[in-house]
Design an enzyme around this catalytic site. Structure first.
Site, PDB file in Angstrom:
ATOM      1  N   GLY A  11       0.781  -1.228   0.000  1.00  0.00           N
ATOM      2  CA  GLY A  11       0.000   0.000   0.000  1.00  0.00           C
ATOM      3  C   GLY A  11       0.814   1.279   0.000  1.00  0.00           C
ATOM      4  O   GLY A  11       2.023   1.295  -0.245  1.00  0.00           O
ATOM      5  N   ILE A 151       3.271  15.179   6.317  1.00  0.00           N
ATOM      6  CA  ILE A 151       4.061  14.853   5.127  1.00  0.00           C
ATOM      7  C   ILE A 151       4.878  16.055   4.679  1.00  0.00           C
ATOM      8  O   ILE A 151       6.079  15.951   4.392  1.00  0.00           O
ATOM      9  CB  ILE A 151       3.149  14.365   3.985  1.00  0.00           C
ATOM     10  CG1 ILE A 151       2.430  13.071   4.383  1.00  0.00           C
ATOM     11  CG2 ILE A 151       3.951  14.136   2.703  1.00  0.00           C
ATOM     12  CD1 ILE A 151       1.369  12.627   3.394  1.00  0.00           C
ATOM     13  N   ASP A 273      -7.548   3.944   5.572  1.00  0.00           N
ATOM     14  CA  ASP A 273      -7.869   5.275   5.053  1.00  0.00           C
ATOM     15  C   ASP A 273      -9.245   5.354   4.417  1.00  0.00           C
ATOM     16  O   ASP A 273      -9.870   6.413   4.423  1.00  0.00           O
ATOM     17  CB  ASP A 273      -6.823   5.692   4.008  1.00  0.00           C
ATOM     18  CG  ASP A 273      -5.479   6.013   4.631  1.00  0.00           C
ATOM     19  OD1 ASP A 273      -5.327   5.836   5.855  1.00  0.00           O
ATOM     20  OD2 ASP A 273      -4.569   6.430   3.890  1.00  0.00           O
ATOM     21  N   ALA A 281      -0.927   4.222   9.221  1.00  0.00           N
ATOM     22  CA  ALA A 281      -0.692   2.812   8.908  1.00  0.00           C
ATOM     23  C   ALA A 281      -0.920   1.917  10.119  1.00  0.00           C
ATOM     24  O   ALA A 281      -1.505   0.833  10.006  1.00  0.00           O
ATOM     25  CB  ALA A 281       0.735   2.624   8.388  1.00  0.00           C
ATOM     26  N   HIS A 408      19.755   4.972  33.444  1.00  0.00           N
ATOM     27  CA  HIS A 408      20.377   6.294  33.353  1.00  0.00           C
ATOM     28  C   HIS A 408      21.788   6.148  32.797  1.00  0.00           C
ATOM     29  O   HIS A 408      22.537   5.260  33.239  1.00  0.00           O
ATOM     30  CB  HIS A 408      20.439   6.932  34.744  1.00  0.00           C
ATOM     31  CG  HIS A 408      21.198   8.244  34.761  1.00  0.00           C
ATOM     32  ND1 HIS A 408      20.643   9.420  34.313  1.00  0.00           N
ATOM     33  CD2 HIS A 408      22.463   8.530  35.146  1.00  0.00           C
ATOM     34  CE1 HIS A 408      21.528  10.383  34.440  1.00  0.00           C
ATOM     35  NE2 HIS A 408      22.657   9.867  34.946  1.00  0.00           N
TER      36      HIS A 408
END
Length: 413
Positions: A11, A151, A273, A281, A408
């Site tokens: 896709g 984008i 979408d 995604a 840390h």
């Protein structure tokens, strides 16, 4: 299972979206790291510059590796892949080419396509979509990006690092307006420091070519450039609906689904979408898993989309989960708590000379419920996974602050 794909498996994200852009941004990160090596005692001799043709080759290699992996997964699971565009002919029938297929259950994953604004000059060959920009072989000296969303900002960050003079024209009054305002402010500040020109609150009226140069004309002025990137968002691609487009319920240009991903026709589901719920995604994957489970079991399991991270892979990165501060203040009249910690006080960020950014935590005043976390800085895309897990587990800010020990030095502490 039969899977119809008219182009390449994977896709938009894998072939034309998030994966290719992240490959470009990795190249940009390498370049900026080398350019900043002298401050850490590393001497770099000779010219360091971006070779766009080689970057495109690297990007294509990454995409090919991942699409090949998807193909192997499909094959090993016995899935029949039909190359071509499948279109609904009835509630149980799909037409692809000259072939007709019948199925008990159907899942629509038609994706989306780039929006093109109806203004004069938008069809000029030098006005590109992100797909076309990611295949350029030569760096443009000047790039005007129309649209300051995710984008547009990611590609602005990459091309600026490569040495292109970048201008962003955005109709709204801030960049990445879907994210917390503090992120917008931080991204705008860093972009200006990097030399990216911002033209906010300006609407493009037309695009012209004059004496071999592209002119983007707004209501307030103009931008001279060599290439124009049209990046104003995406909309659902409904071409797979075929003969059922008028029978399926459509809302705001997308296929309407319920919490189980079922459309208005009970045996047909829609994910990603195409349903417009969350055009990312990772949320599309979650929707698809839910739809597949419901198809296989005849259950009505809801898809929980409460905790979806939004990530901006600029230099530096930004990431969000949950409510913005403005949303939290309007939804929690009893009050909220907001904590903010600067990256300048994080040991690892200081060591790596990446002090730009912060972590902002929003919590309910009464119970300490985590409502939202917003991060700007190095590794923000990875760090957002921890608040996501805490929120999904319904941990409080006290749990995170007093009962968890982090390594840390680390960004995540």
């Amino acid at each position: 299972v039969v899977l119809f794909e008219r182009d390449a498996v994977g896709g938009t994200c894998l072939n034309r979206g998030c994966i290719p852009t992240k490959a470009f941004l990795k190249a940009a990160e390498c370049l900026t790291t080398i350019q900043g090596a002298a401050s850490k005692g590393i001497v770099v001799s000779g010219t360091v510059k971006a070779d766009l043709s080689a970057i495109v080759t690297y990007k294509n290699k990454v995409v090919k590796t991942l699409t090949s992996g998807v193909k192997r997964l499909l094959s090993s699971n016995g899935i029949t892949v039909v190359v071509g565009e499948g279109r609904l002919a009835s509630e149980h029938t799909i037409i692809c080419g000259q072939q007709c297929y019948t199925a008990e259950k159907i899942i629509l994953c038609g994706g989306s396509k780039a929006v093109r604004i109806p203004i004069p000059g938008v069809d000029h060959p030098n006005v590109l979509t992100s797909t076309e920009l990611l295949d350029l072989q030569q760096l443009p000296k000047r790039l005007c990006i129309i649209g300051g969303g995710v984008i547009g900002c990611e590609l602005a960050s990459a091309f600026c690092a490569f040495g292109t003079q970048v201008t962003i024209v955005e109709q709204l009054d801030r960049l990445v307006a879907n994210m917390d305002r503090s992120i917008s402010e931080a991204v705008e500040y860093q972009f200006k420091r990097q030399g990216i020109s911002l033209r906010l609150h300006e609407t493009v009226a037309r695009i012209e070519e004059q004496a071999g140069e592209m002119i983007v004309i707004t209501e307030q002025g103009s931008v001279v450039c060599d290439k124009v990137l049209l990046s104003i968002g995406r909309r659902a691609d409904l071409s797979c609906l075929g003969d059922l487009e008028s029978k399926l319920k459509i809302e705001h240009g997308a296929v309407l689904v319920d919490e189980t991903m079922r459309t208005s026709i009970p045996n047909i589901y829609a994910c990603g979408d195409i349903n417009g719920r969350s055009m990312l995604a990772h949320s599309a994957s979650k929707m698809a898993e839910t739809a597949a489970e419901n198809c296989a079991t005849n259950q009505d399991t809801p898809c929980d989309l409460r905790y979806i991270p939004s990530i901006l892979y600029t230099l530096p990165e930004a990431a969000s989960i949950g409510l913005t501060e403005d949303q939290a203040r309007s939804r929690y009249p009893g009050g909220i708590r907001v904590g903010r910690f600067p990256m300048t006080a994080n040991s690892r960020a200081v060591i790596y000379e990446e002090p730009e950014g912060f972590v902002k935590v929003i919590a309910d005043q009464t119970y300490g419920e985590l409502l939202g976390v917003h991060i700007v800085g190095p590794m923000a895309s990875e760090m957002i996974a921890e608040p996501l897990a805490l929120m999904a587990a319904e941990a409080t800010v006290e749990d995170a602050a007093f009962h968890m020990i982090h390594g840390h030095p680390s960004y995540s502490e």
